[in-house]
Scaffold this motif. Structure first.
Motif, short mmCIF file in Angstrom:
data_model
loop_
_atom_site.label_atom_id
_atom_site.label_comp_id
_atom_site.label_asym_id
_atom_site.label_seq_id
_atom_site.Cartn_x
_atom_site.Cartn_y
_atom_site.Cartn_z
N LYS A 1 11.98 -40.00 -20.43
CA LYS A 1 10.80 -39.86 -19.64
C LYS A 1 9.46 -39.57 -20.19
O LYS A 1 8.43 -40.14 -20.20
N GLN A 2 9.77 -38.17 -20.82
CA GLN A 2 8.52 -37.57 -21.30
C GLN A 2 8.25 -38.31 -22.80
O GLN A 2 7.00 -38.47 -22.93
N ALA A 3 9.42 -38.57 -23.46
CA ALA A 3 8.98 -39.38 -24.65
C ALA A 3 8.31 -40.53 -24.32
O ALA A 3 7.70 -41.01 -25.43
N ALA A 4 8.94 -41.36 -23.23
CA ALA A 4 7.99 -42.56 -23.10
C ALA A 4 6.54 -42.49 -22.73
O ALA A 4 5.81 -43.11 -23.13
N ARG A 5 6.28 -41.29 -22.16
CA ARG A 5 4.93 -40.96 -21.75
C ARG A 5 4.02 -40.84 -22.78
O ARG A 5 2.87 -41.18 -23.05
N ASP A 6 4.72 -39.99 -23.69
CA ASP A 6 3.98 -39.66 -25.02
C ASP A 6 3.80 -40.78 -26.00
O ASP A 6 2.65 -40.93 -26.45
N SER A 7 4.82 -41.93 -26.02
CA SER A 7 4.73 -43.00 -26.79
C SER A 7 3.34 -43.90 -26.09
O SER A 7 2.75 -44.66 -26.72
N MET A 8 3.41 -44.05 -24.65
CA MET A 8 2.25 -44.61 -24.26
C MET A 8 0.96 -44.10 -24.48
O MET A 8 0.06 -44.79 -24.78
N GLU A 9 0.61 -42.79 -24.60
CA GLU A 9 -0.57 -42.25 -25.17
C GLU A 9 -0.96 -42.77 -26.69
O GLU A 9 -1.87 -42.98 -27.32
#
Length: 326
Positions: A257-265
């Motif tokens: 989940k956190q990696a996905a959010r980081d990839s979004m930014e």
């Protein structure tokens, strides 16, 4: 001889440990229809790097770009059934499965890309994401799909009147078909990979998309008239197969989940740079960019909103999106 046997035994144990470590690694396959280097492709690669690092190599992501695993409609079915693990697609093809995704797909809903990002990365985005759970996928992140505009091979579009009689390719979404009809043109849903030849051979007059797609797919070669009406800013979705998700431990699920959010930014950053670069490329190649008065186009959308925003819940969702800052 005894000494050799001990050495052989130790070596055997070492090999076994190494083989066990290798077999413990899980390689996840991720699909994208865009070409290598495209912001969504690079964002998923970044996601994979973070996953590999944060799980200490237990998971690795292989990104299959350029529709190597199929066009969007095909890969949606593959990720739902667990044939592939991860998938980046437009939100629009999910409209028939997840009703709330119709709302971000509405024309002229978002005031700007920044407004769309604020909405989709906040509580409203989390609310919409929950609707994917019952369809075999877990939504990990919303990417920026950019502002979509019309382009065609026939003439510049400066007014609503200029839309009449033109045939445009749209993604497979009823909202998009009805939007084009409300503007006086004809809509032809077809796979993204068929658009170039369809314009070139006159099957359609044009399509609608953002600058990076218009440029990277070379559509500017066969459709020189780009009308910057920015009718939709439809988010992209990055999803994971529920079958693959359920194999993760709760701790690993949090890492994903956190990696996905980081990839979004990361994707936002890459996207902004790519939009500027792509516009420069198509203008240098001779594309005519026009900016029509949007208000007549917006006014023409009333029947579309009446058809799709037809419950108190959806009307409230539209209201909350419009009230979100950005």
């Amino acid at each position: 001889m005894l000494r050799f046997s001990k050495f052989a035994a130790a070596a055997s144990v070492a090999v076994s440990v190494m083989m066990g470590a290798a077999s413990a690694q899980t390689v996840l396959r991720s699909s994208d229809t865009h070409p290598d280097g495209y912001p969504t492709v690079e964002a998923v690669k970044h996601f994979g790097e973070l996953i590999k690092e944060r799980t200490e190599g237990r998971y690795e992501v292989e990104v299959y770009h350029s529709a190597q695993l199929g066009q969007e409609a095909d890969t949606i079915e593959q990720v739902r059934s667990g044939v592939i693990d991860l998938n980046r697609v437009s939100m629009a093809p999910w409209n028939s499965l997840v009703p709330a995704t119709l709302i971000p797909s509405l024309p002229y809903l978002f005031r700007s890309p920044e407004h769309a990002r604020n909405v989709m990365s906040g509580p409203i985005g989390e609310e919409i994401a929950k609707g994917f759970d019952q369809h075999g996928v877990v939504l990990l992140a919303f990417y920026d799909g950019g502002a979509r505009s019309f382009y065609n091979s026939k003439k510049p579009i400066n007014t609503l009147e200029d839309m009449k009689g033109l045939k445009f390719r749209v993604i497979q979404s009823d909202v998009f078909v009805d939007m084009v009809a409300a503007l006086g043109a004809s809509a032809t849903p077809m796979p993204y990979g068929e658009v170039y030849s369809a314009i070139e051979t006159g099957v359609i007059d044009g399509a609608e998309n953002n600058f990076p797609s218009y440029e990277s797919a070379k559509h500017f070669e066969v459709a020189k008239n780009f009308s910057l009406d920015e009718h939709t800013i439809v988010p992209e979705v990055f999803v994971m197969s529920k079958a693959s998700w359920d194999k993760l431990t709760p701790e690993d699920q949090e890492i994903f989940k956190q990696a996905a959010r980081d990839s979004m930014e990361k994707q936002w950053e890459l996207w902004d740079a790519r939009v500027a670069e792509s516009r420069k490329i198509v203008e240098a190649a001779g594309s005519q960019i026009t900016t029509p008065d949007k208000q007549p186009f917006i006014d023409a959308m009333k029947p579309v909103y009446d058809k799709y925003v037809n419950t108190p819940e959806l009307q409230d969702l539209v209201k909350r999106i419009q009230e979100t800052e950005g």
